[in-house]
Design an enzyme around this catalytic site. Structure first.
Site, PDB file in Angstrom:
ATOM      1  CG  PHE A  11      -2.151   0.886   1.036  1.00 21.52           C
ATOM      2  CD1 PHE A  11      -3.029   0.697  -0.029  1.00 21.52           C
ATOM      3  CD2 PHE A  11      -2.384   1.925   1.916  1.00 21.52           C
ATOM      4  CE1 PHE A  11      -4.126   1.547  -0.194  1.00 21.52           C
ATOM      5  CE2 PHE A  11      -3.483   2.782   1.747  1.00 21.52           C
ATOM      6  CZ  PHE A  11      -4.345   2.586   0.691  1.00 21.52           C
ATOM      7  CG  ASP A 223      14.259   0.798 -14.590  1.00 18.73           C
ATOM      8  OD1 ASP A 223      13.414   0.168 -13.938  1.00 18.73           O
ATOM      9  OD2 ASP A 223      13.965   1.653 -15.451  1.00 18.73           O
ATOM     10  CE  LYS A 227      11.057   0.269 -16.652  1.00 16.57           C
ATOM     11  NZ  LYS A 227      11.278   1.729 -16.477  1.00 16.57           N
ATOM     12  N   GLY A 325       5.321   7.502 -12.257  1.00 18.31           N
ATOM     13  CA  GLY A 325       4.312   8.327 -11.612  1.00 18.31           C
ATOM     14  C   GLY A 325       3.276   7.445 -10.921  1.00 18.31           C
TER      15      GLY A 325
END
Lengths: 353, 353
Positions: A11, A223, A227, A325
């Protein structure tokens, strides 16, 4: 209308943003998409866990300032984050996995996904770990249990690159891609073009919240490498592991390199790419590249991400959008849930009727 | 595997490219997508028409040099292009409409679509006319007869902008778009930046095959206006007609305008745009705009097209790709057929099983 019971695993910012969206948009989703989301469980390392079969008020969840272990104050709550119990026992249709990415072994996220799929729950995740490191196992588990494993947010947050390539470019002969897949390093390169040094640029990215306290994964390309593994395997049928992808970041670039490129009509970008080679194998790498200014990726500035798909029938098709984001990444989870909703066996039948 | 019988209406560059694809790729599509295409009818204003219930060899169709009326030499052929009879009577599952766009009344393409839908055949088209001028009627006809009306190629040829927005951005809160939707005018603006005059630039575009002999529709924005109507109606729920869209092309731009923009860090682009306004109405227009160089559309050069979708949850998501071309536009037809294939009532069931 179909109501989906969901369990939020983790959370932090992303699942909080999803809970906020649920609080604000359930009625609209019902009207526009024919679905509602009902949070029946939440777990968080710091806050504890809670199972509430009738649903937890999303607004309450978002607005309450919980202290450490604070979920214990909720009915059905506990100060401990008992992820395994929650994932296996909560009456959820969909498990929303948004814990942190462990790039080495993908845990505990891989176990979270496994527990959910094994107990017949769909999984949506923004976590690169399970997709880059365990997709074959998890997909086969999902198929065996008749549920879906969706992960649009693992690459460019909510910018729908995986789904776009798989669905809307079907049959176009996709044979490769190249992308700017890390906003932090792209921002840093832009600041270096503006005259700052590498360290100063990274510091600015940290101040703006783009870069982590330890910027290694962004700056050294790790990173991007995860991907590239995900995209090469999902879109080009590869079976790559991170070790198969040669990886160089931007830390070796100097101000002189940047200046020389600008003088000669080029721009340095950190590019993750893969292509199908003549023998059907896949060549994939992460490396800074000097792009001519008319290259589709050369103008992608700031923390924005972009990917250029190489196809037989359309040539290059490029998608530019956010790559990070909280809200943008939460939308990726929503888009996965919508995809599950629209692929339910009765969906086309209804449409056709 | 499902075999679809298709009727090609118009046998110019686009449907010829589709026939060529069928000749080359049917086996691959069968393996990868579970479909085959079988051409059972073709009509063309110059060549005539032919109905062949067992299928016409696609390679023969592409490779034969037919004279005017030459379809008469084929079994079941005629020197006349009897479109109505072919569309209504050919044993086709899908009618592929690729005749020329009449921007005033959309005919004869609208009638072609109507005849097909009324007789229970799916329609795929790259023709802007039926979509911009008669979409509500044709969609309602399609729904009544349990078939699909698909038109991805009406806006950016095979670059999947309609399907991307409708499917992969569902729930993202799309509230507007702006796009470079005409490659010819974009090419001309680029050449004017390079120092050529308007007339010279248009001449060069004609020599390269980008511009028609009469470049008015491209240069004055009429082509873009039809695309804006389509996108505003399809993606934003508008009910616009071309008359609702204020339209200015690039013919009023001078070399001095172009130079001044460049000196001040801007670039002129012909932009088609629409957005949902506060009262739920839609404001749409076509006009040259001075974009700052960091605008997502500023770097789109040459005959390429691009569209930037404005969303609540992701901000701007931009897609750049081809907007014309025989093969690219034929791919749009293929992508529509794949969409029909994947939305058949039994598709998800099979996947779920």
């Amino acid at each position: 209308m179909i109501q989906y019971n969901i369990a939020l695993i983790g959370f932090g910012g992303v699942n909080r943003a999803l809970a906020q969206m649920i609080a604000e948009n359930n009625d609209r989703w019902n009207a526009e998409l024919g679905l509602r989301l009902n949070i029946v469980a939440v777990t968080d390392l710091h806050l504890g866990s809670v199972i509430s079969p009738n649903g937890i008020d999303a607004r309450l969840l978002v607005e309450t300032k919980f202290a450490r272990g604070g979920f214990a104050q909720l009915s059905g709550g506990s100060a401990e984050a008992d992820n395994e119990k929650v994932i296996k026992q909560a009456p959820a249709d969909i498990v929303v996995e948004a814990t942190f990415t462990n790039p080495v072994d993908g845990e505990p996220a891989i176990s979270h996904c496994r527990w959910a799929l094994e107990t017949g729950k769909h999984v949506v995740t923004t976590n690169k770990g399970p997709v880059a490191l365990a997709a074959p196992e998890l997909k086969s588990l999902a198929a065996r249990h008749g549920v879906k494993f969706e992960y649009e947010g693992a690459v460019m947050s909510g910018t729908p690159v995986i789904r776009m390539a798989q669905r809307t470019l079907a049959g176009a002969g996709l044979h490769g891609f190249e992308g700017i897949l890390n906003g932090t390093s792209n921002f840093v390169l832009g600041r270096m073009e503006g005259g700052l040094g590498l360290e100063e640029s990274i510091k600015e990215a940290q101040d703006l919240g783009y870069a982590e306290a330890d910027p290694t994964a962004d700056v050294e390309g790790h990173d991007v490498r995860l991907k590239v593994v995900i995209l090469a395997n999902e879109l080009l049928g590869g079976k790559l592991t991170p070790q198969d992808v040669a990886c160089n970041g931007i830390s070796g670039l100097t101000a002189a390199d940047i200046d020389a490129a600008a003088r000669e009509g080029y721009r340095w970008k950190l590019i993750g790419s893969a292509s199908v080679s003549g023998d059907g194998g896949i060549a994939a790498r992460v490396a800074p590249q000097r792009l001519p200014l008319d290259h589709p990726l050369a103008a992608v500035g700031g923390a924005v991400n972009a990917i250029s798909f190489k196809t037989d029938l359309l040539g290059a098709v490029t998608v530019t959008g956010p790559g990070a984001g909280r809200v943008e990444t939460a939308y990726a989870l929503l888009s996965d849930i919508i995809a599950i909703h629209q692929s339910r066996p009765s969906a086309n039948k209804k449409e056709a009727a």
